[in-house]
Design a protein around this motif. Structure first.
Motif, PDB file in Angstrom:
ATOM      1  N   LEU A 197       0.867  -1.180   0.000  1.00 14.80           N
ATOM      2  CA  LEU A 197       0.000   0.000   0.000  1.00 14.80           C
ATOM      3  C   LEU A 197       0.898   1.221   0.000  1.00 14.80           C
ATOM      4  N   VAL A 198       0.639   2.171  -0.890  1.00 18.86           N
ATOM      5  CA  VAL A 198       1.481   3.358  -1.002  1.00 18.86           C
ATOM      6  C   VAL A 198       0.598   4.601  -1.012  1.00 18.86           C
ATOM      7  N   ILE A 199       0.803   5.464  -0.024  1.00 20.29           N
ATOM      8  CA  ILE A 199       0.120   6.758   0.016  1.00 20.29           C
ATOM      9  C   ILE A 199       1.053   7.779  -0.617  1.00 20.29           C
ATOM     10  N   VAL A 200       0.604   8.434  -1.697  1.00 16.79           N
ATOM     11  CA  VAL A 200       1.469   9.359  -2.429  1.00 16.79           C
ATOM     12  C   VAL A 200       0.882  10.768  -2.382  1.00 16.79           C
ATOM     13  N   GLY A 201       1.773  11.753  -2.469  1.00 18.75           N
ATOM     14  CA  GLY A 201       1.375  13.145  -2.464  1.00 18.75           C
ATOM     15  C   GLY A 201       2.594  14.034  -2.541  1.00 18.75           C
ATOM     16  N   GLU A 202       2.383  15.326  -2.302  1.00 14.48           N
ATOM     17  CA  GLU A 202       3.475  16.286  -2.288  1.00 14.48           C
ATOM     18  C   GLU A 202       3.432  17.109  -1.014  1.00 14.48           C
ATOM     19  N   VAL A 203       4.589  17.603  -0.622  1.00 19.89           N
ATOM     20  CA  VAL A 203       4.700  18.406   0.576  1.00 19.89           C
ATOM     21  C   VAL A 203       5.472  19.682   0.249  1.00 19.89           C
ATOM     22  N   SER A 204       5.061  20.798   0.832  1.00 21.51           N
ATOM     23  CA  SER A 204       5.751  22.074   0.613  1.00 21.51           C
ATOM     24  C   SER A 204       6.833  22.278   1.666  1.00 21.51           C
ATOM     25  N   ALA A 205       7.517  23.395   1.582  1.00 18.77           N
ATOM     26  CA  ALA A 205       8.564  23.710   2.558  1.00 18.77           C
ATOM     27  C   ALA A 205       7.986  23.877   3.955  1.00 18.77           C
ATOM     28  N   LEU A 206       6.696  24.124   4.044  1.00 21.82           N
ATOM     29  CA  LEU A 206       6.058  24.296   5.356  1.00 21.82           C
ATOM     30  C   LEU A 206       5.740  22.947   6.012  1.00 21.82           C
ATOM     31  N   GLY A 207       5.779  21.869   5.218  1.00 23.16           N
ATOM     32  CA  GLY A 207       5.501  20.547   5.772  1.00 23.16           C
ATOM     33  C   GLY A 207       4.089  20.086   5.492  1.00 23.16           C
ATOM     34  N   GLY A 208       3.701  19.015   6.128  1.00 21.36           N
ATOM     35  CA  GLY A 208       2.380  18.448   5.947  1.00 21.36           C
ATOM     36  C   GLY A 208       2.226  17.203   6.798  1.00 21.36           C
ATOM     37  N   GLU A 209       1.058  16.568   6.722  1.00 21.58           N
ATOM     38  CA  GLU A 209       0.845  15.360   7.496  1.00 21.58           C
ATOM     39  C   GLU A 209      -0.034  14.381   6.740  1.00 21.58           C
ATOM     40  N   ILE A 210       0.184  13.103   7.024  1.00 22.36           N
ATOM     41  CA  ILE A 210      -0.544  12.010   6.384  1.00 22.36           C
ATOM     42  C   ILE A 210      -1.037  11.075   7.481  1.00 22.36           C
ATOM     43  N   GLY A 211      -2.333  10.883   7.558  1.00 26.72           N
ATOM     44  CA  GLY A 211      -2.900   9.999   8.557  1.00 26.72           C
ATOM     45  C   GLY A 211      -3.289   8.654   7.948  1.00 26.72           C
ATOM     46  N   TRP A 212      -3.254   7.612   8.746  1.00 27.01           N
ATOM     47  CA  TRP A 212      -3.619   6.285   8.261  1.00 27.01           C
ATOM     48  C   TRP A 212      -4.080   5.407   9.428  1.00 27.01           C
ATOM     49  N   GLN A 213      -4.770   4.330   9.086  1.00 31.67           N
ATOM     50  CA  GLN A 213      -5.370   3.481  10.129  1.00 31.67           C
ATOM     51  C   GLN A 213      -5.516   2.050   9.609  1.00 31.67           C
ATOM     52  N   PHE A 214      -5.105   1.098  10.436  1.00 31.87           N
ATOM     53  CA  PHE A 214      -5.419  -0.311  10.219  1.00 31.87           C
ATOM     54  C   PHE A 214      -6.439  -0.706  11.279  1.00 31.87           C
ATOM     55  N   ARG A 215      -7.552  -1.305  10.854  1.00 32.21           N
ATOM     56  CA  ARG A 215      -8.579  -1.706  11.811  1.00 32.21           C
ATOM     57  C   ARG A 215      -9.094  -3.099  11.466  1.00 32.21           C
TER      58      ARG A 215
END
Length: 550
Positions: free
Chosen positions: A529-547
């Motif tokens: 499983l691959v979560i893809v995206g882009e992040v700026s110089a200010l940063g960012g966050e990616i949330g995920w969950q296994f249930r």
């Protein structure tokens, strides 16, 4: 297959028994002997033992004919040479054969070794090999000293005594880490078991204490951070403890403490199927072999949960286990195969592995290309965040680790509802001006693992526009991943566990091919499983969950 030595070889082995040491012993009318024979409490692998009796030497997924093993050409480097020259295979032979039926093969192999290496020191006299050899020759003395040939027995015991004296001066010269620990274990074992060796015990214990202090963290884990080496450490110390018991000597507190701590650290990186998690280019190994070692080492310990030095953080709840790499890679002089795996996780539900790292062949022979083996050490081969397809710690052209992760922060807390870990590393600060923080929360019912990957601005460096990221979760073989209709989740099904639902936010989810190296060092196809995206110089966050759904 004939296991006996030809007549000319028997005569050559007998000549090794001649010389000043044996002459002195004859004048004193005290034949050289072992004063005690320790018992190896670790059960060997009977299938491997049967293969040996059939004239085959099993080695990973390969098999080598015993008749083709050339002790003179093997040398001392490489996994095959170390397995053959260290004589740990005697354990497997003993699992399949009684002393009467196994002695002929064992003595023939030892005789061949004596012919190739017994006359004078060479590469096979490397300190760590002599240390291992002494431990296993002593434990399986009934298999290698049952011969009625007095010349052979004298040659073997004479060479064993010479090897012990060789170790007296060479143990400290062994490479730092497990090799030096093994060498000093051999010195102590020889002092306890070989006639006239008592004076070397105190010096050997002091050397072993230094070796352990230099190679083992206070929490019991090795500085190499290798689960495979950790398993060998537990084995070496267990064999040494048996030597103390056989000699009716008190085991020093330092050795007992180091042994118990090493076992706890080893437990800490096992998953629900009883095998190892995959770190530092290692694979899971074999659960049965690991269980035999743990059962036979003579100690009991709880899995180490919070390891600052060893670095592997463990969370568990009602059958769900999560292991996090919470430390920098090992120093290059302790490990030639360290990996850029900081903040990666592995996860299991009962005996079913769910999330894994790709792993590596470790010490096993491999048909994998050098390029692939190198690729298995990258950050992308581990279940963690990768920024701009760049390793969190660089891997140089010569295979050594370069600059990257230096500082890892860890905070843990235990609540009434969940266990929590917050971990961060600085591996991307120098290049991108971003720090990576991973937060984990495992519910106390074991049904839910929540994660949050954050990239925050830190340092002077700034990316100009944006940088791509990928948060990877490599799935174990047998896990079928089906994407949900909204493209933000997946259902994970397997034969060994109830279904698990995966959800993410902050990026788009893709399902891609992957591979996993099994306990025999072979590659098996799987998915990730691959979560893809882009992040700026200010940063960012990616949330995920296994249930878990039930």
């Amino acid at each position: 297959m004939s296991f006996g030595l030809p007549g000319a070889d028997r005569d050559a082995v007998r000549k090794l028994a001649r010389g000043s040491l044996l002459s002195r012993l004859k004048r004193s009318r005290q034949p050289l002997k072992l004063v005690a024979v320790p018992r190896d409490h670790v059960a060997g692998d009977r299938k491997r033992g049967d293969a040996l009796l059939a004239g085959q030497f099993p080695f990973g997924s390969e098999v080598r004919p015993l008749a083709d093993l050339d002790f003179a050409a093997l040398g001392a480097s490489g996994a095959l040479a170390e397995q053959v020259q260290g004589f740990s295979w005697l354990r497997d032979l003993a699992a399949a054969a009684s002393r009467e039926s196994g002695a002929r093969l064992a003595e023939a192999m030892v005789g061949r070794w004596l012919l190739a290496h017994g006359s004078r020191p060479d590469a096979a006299w490397a300190p760590h090999l002599w240390g291992e050899r002494i431990l296993f020759w002593a434990a399986y003395a009934p298999y290698i000293l049952s011969s009625g040939d007095a010349g052979y027995r004298s040659a073997l015991l004479n060479t064993l005594a010479r090897g012990a004296r060789h170790l007296d001066g060479q143990a400290e010269k062994a490479p730092q880490g497990l090799p030096r620990i093994t060498a000093w274990c051999g010195v102590v074992a020889a002092g306890l078991l070989v006639q006239g060796g008592v004076p070397r015990i105190a010096r050997g214990e002091a050397g072993l204490a230094r070796a352990l202090t230099g190679a083992q963290f206070d929490d019991g884990g090795l500085v190499s951070r290798s689960p495979f080496e950790q398993m060998l450490l537990v084995d070496r110390l267990g064999l040494l403890r048996s030597c103390y018991s056989a000699a009716k000597q008190t085991i020093p507190d330092g050795i007992e403490t180091a042994s118990a701590a090493a076992l706890a650290a080893l437990h800490g990186v096992t998953l629900g199927d009883g095998a190892l998690s995959s770190w530092q280019s290692c694979n899971p190994g074999e659960a049965a072999r690991l269980a035999a070692l743990i059962d036979g080492c003579g100690l009991r310990a709880r899995p180490l949960r919070q390891a600052r030095g060893w670095g592997y953080q463990r969370m568990s709840a009602l059958g769900t286990i999560v292991v996090l790499d919470g430390a920098p890679p090992p120093p290059k002089h302790f490990s030639a195969f360290g990996a850029a795996s900081t903040l990666a996780i592995e996860m299991s539900d009962g005996a079913q592995r769910l999330v894994v790292n790709c792993g590596g062949p470790g010490p096993l022979p491999t048909a994998l290309s050098p390029e692939l083996v190198q690729g298995l050490r990258t950050t992308a081969a581990h279940s963690t965040l990768v920024l701009d397809d760049t390793n969190s710690t660089s891997i140089l052209a010569d295979g050594s680790l370069g600059r990257g992760v230096e500082d890892v922060g860890i905070e843990r807390s235990e609540g009434n509802d969940a266990s929590r870990i917050e971990a961060s590393h600085d591996g991307y600060v120098r290049t991108f001006g971003l720090a990576h923080k991973r937060s984990l929360m495992l519910g106390n019912d074991g049904k839910e693992l929540r994660g949050l990957d954050q990239l925050t601005a830190k340092g002077r460096k700034r990316i100009r526009e944006a940088a791509p990221y990928a948060v990877r979760f490599h799935l174990a073989p047998g896990i079928e991943a089906t994407a949900t209709a909204d493209g933000m989740g997946a259902i994970l099904r397997s034969r060994g566990a109830p279904p698990w639902n995966f959800r993410c936010r902050g990026g788009m989810l893709t399902i891609e091919e992957s591979l996993w190296i099994d306990g025999r060092g072979q590659a098996r196809g799987t998915t990730q499983l691959v979560i893809v995206g882009e992040v700026s110089a200010l940063g960012g966050e990616i949330g995920w969950q296994f249930r878990r759904t039930s």
